[in-house]
Design an enzyme around this catalytic site. Sequence first.
Site, PDB file in Angstrom:
ATOM      1  N   HIS A  47       1.623   0.587  52.164  1.00 43.05           N
ATOM      2  CA  HIS A  47       2.417   1.695  51.644  1.00 43.05           C
ATOM      3  C   HIS A  47       2.246   2.991  52.439  1.00 43.05           C
ATOM      4  O   HIS A  47       3.015   3.933  52.240  1.00 43.05           O
ATOM      5  CB  HIS A  47       2.058   1.949  50.181  1.00 43.05           C
ATOM      6  N   GLU A 153      -0.398 -10.033  42.297  1.00 38.41           N
ATOM      7  CA  GLU A 153       0.632  -9.076  41.901  1.00 38.41           C
ATOM      8  C   GLU A 153       1.788  -9.726  41.161  1.00 38.41           C
ATOM      9  O   GLU A 153       2.868  -9.143  41.073  1.00 38.41           O
ATOM     10  CB  GLU A 153       1.144  -8.336  43.146  1.00 38.41           C
ATOM     11  N   ASP A 179       2.787  -3.578  40.500  1.00 36.74           N
ATOM     12  CA  ASP A 179       3.629  -4.744  40.788  1.00 36.74           C
ATOM     13  C   ASP A 179       3.348  -5.882  39.814  1.00 36.74           C
ATOM     14  O   ASP A 179       4.262  -6.627  39.438  1.00 36.74           O
ATOM     15  CB  ASP A 179       3.391  -5.223  42.222  1.00 36.74           C
TER      16      ASP A 179
END
Length: 240
Positions: A47, A153, A179
């Site tokens: 990210h 996730e 997530d």
Amino acid sequence: MIFKNAIKDAARNGTKAYGVRLTIPSPEIVDILQPAGLDFVFIDAEHGVFDMPSIENICRAADLVGLTPIARVPDITDGTITQFLDRGIRGIIGPHIATKEDALQLVSATRFGPLGRRSFGGGRGANYMSGIDDLPAFMKKCDESVIVGAMMESQSAIDNLDDILSVEGIDYLMFGPADFAQDLGYAGENKHPNVMQVAEEAIAKIHAAGRLMREDIMVVANIKNFILDGATAFAAERGA
């Protein structure tokens, strides 16, 4: 070549390693954090805004100040993981591990043979291929210095948890809470009771299998919080 891994040391000693999560490609921040007494720096390359030169410079800074550099990689392909390890990363976090095949790929790309097929190259993670008198022993030390985490996730990860736990070479597991909640149908509700129940049952199974969660060995803070806390405290002095 530095083989020390503060997180592995903590796991062996039954303690916890403390570190900071970076989404900013800044080796200067690593330098500034030296007096804080932290153990590791966690580069979020899934990210964050990182390229390979910035990752290598952060690893170089971390080595200089005695921090263990680890990274969440954007994917678990051989090429991606090789690039991170060759820069000097000593911990790989594989995102979206949902099947036994995912777990096997994560380990295979991260470990040298016979456990995996990590590519041996000329980066700083392999000492630029210099001063190595005993290559098999060197590769073994590299494997011992790298810690591998599998990030769950999705509901699929829970459904396949027994298979994932059967894979040798994963040191710990962890959740990607946002997530994970979203995949269970509770987008933005990370602490929803149904999400927490599924997570707690999975954690109990992981511990019963003699395996570790990240929280058993690591405490992670976001660099954003460090900066905001300091800036907020400074600004508050105006009203004191």
